[in-house]
Design an enzyme around this catalytic site. Structure first.
Site, short mmCIF file in Angstrom:
data_model
loop_
_atom_site.label_atom_id
_atom_site.label_comp_id
_atom_site.label_asym_id
_atom_site.label_seq_id
_atom_site.Cartn_x
_atom_site.Cartn_y
_atom_site.Cartn_z
N ILE A 193 0.83 -1.21 0.00
CA ILE A 193 0.00 0.00 0.00
C ILE A 193 0.86 1.26 0.00
O ILE A 193 1.96 1.28 0.56
CB ILE A 193 -0.98 0.00 1.21
CG1 ILE A 193 -1.95 1.18 1.11
CG2 ILE A 193 -0.23 -0.05 2.52
CD1 ILE A 193 -3.14 1.11 2.07
N CYS A 194 0.34 2.28 -0.66
CA CYS A 194 0.90 3.63 -0.64
C CYS A 194 2.28 3.68 -1.31
O CYS A 194 2.40 3.42 -2.50
CB CYS A 194 0.93 4.16 0.80
SG CYS A 194 0.99 5.96 0.93
N HIS A 195 3.34 4.00 -0.57
CA HIS A 195 4.69 4.07 -1.12
C HIS A 195 5.40 2.72 -1.16
O HIS A 195 6.51 2.61 -1.69
CB HIS A 195 5.55 5.06 -0.31
CG HIS A 195 5.19 6.49 -0.53
ND1 HIS A 195 4.12 7.10 0.09
CD2 HIS A 195 5.76 7.44 -1.31
CE1 HIS A 195 4.05 8.35 -0.29
NE2 HIS A 195 5.03 8.59 -1.15
#
Length: 180
Positions: free
Chosen positions: A105-107
Site C-alpha cells: 500500500i501507498c509508497h
C-alpha cells in the site's frame, strides 16, 4: 497462515501497519513483524513519531518459505530504507519466485520496483510512484485497490490510508485463496 509484515526500523505509516495487521489477525492469520534490525520499529503518523512495535524476526534470518504471504505497509521513508537493504529486497523477490501472495500500500511498491517484480503487472500506489512503476515495466492505475494475477502469484495494491478498508478486505480474500 503466517503473514510477514516487512518494515524498516523507522518510517512505516502506523495505520498502514496496524489496520492490515488487525485484518490479518481477525481473519485467523498469524501476523509476524519482520524488519532489517532486531528490537523495536518506530512508526509514524505522517511525519510525526507514533508508537513503537517489537520485531518478531530479522529479515536476514527469515525465509519467505516460512510464510504464506507478505504485506508491505507504506510510509515515505519505510520503503526507501527497505529498498536500500539487499536482504529485504531479496526477501520480497523470494515471495514472487515462490508464487506467494503479496500486498503493498501507498509508497510500499518502491520496494517492489527495487526487487524488479513489477514488470508486466498492473498495480496502484501513491500517485508519485506512477513514473517509477512505469519505468520498471509495470502499468500504473489510479484505483482504490488493484488485484493483479500474474504468473503464479497475486499482487494486491492500494493507493493510500483512505483505501485501507478496501485494501484489507482484498488482501484477506486473496490470501485465503478466494476470488478478489
Amino acid at each position: 497462515m503466517r503473514i510477514a509484515f516487512l518494515v524498516a526500523p523507522e518510517g512505516v505509516e502506523q495505520v498502514e501497519l496496524t489496520e492490515p495487521w488487525k485484518a490479518a489477525s481477525d481473519a485467523g492469520h498469524e501476523p509476524v513483524l519482520v524488519s532489517t534490525e532486531s528490537g523495536k520499529i518506530q512508526a509514524f503518523n505522517h511525519l510525526d513519531k507514533a508508537d513503537t512495535f517489537p520485531v518478531d524476526e530479522v529479515v536476514a534470518e527469515a525465509s519467505a518459505g516460512s510464510f504464506g504471504g507478505l504485506v508491505l505497509p507504506g510510509g515515505v521513508a519505510n520503503p526507501d530504507f527497505l529498498r536500500m537493504d539487499e536482504k529485504a529486497v531479496a526477501f520480497v523477490r523470494d515471495f514472487f519466485e515462490q508464487g506467494r501472495p503479496v500486498a503493498a500500500i501507498c509508497h510500499a511498491p518502491w520496494t517492489l520496483v527495487e526487487a524488479d517484480v513489477v514488470r508486466g503487472r498492473v498495480l496502484t500506489s501513491w500517485p508519485s510512484l506512477r513514473t517509477d512503476i512505469r519505468n520498471a515495466g509495470g502499468t500504473w492505475v489510479d484505483e482504490q485497490v488493484k488485484i493483479c494475477d500474474h504468473g503464479s502469484n497475486q499482487l494486491v495494491t492500494s493507493r493510500k490510508p483512505d483505501d485501507l478498508k478496501a485494501f484489507c478486505d482484498a488482501f484477506v480474500h486473496v490470501f485465503a485463496g478466494e476470488a478478489g
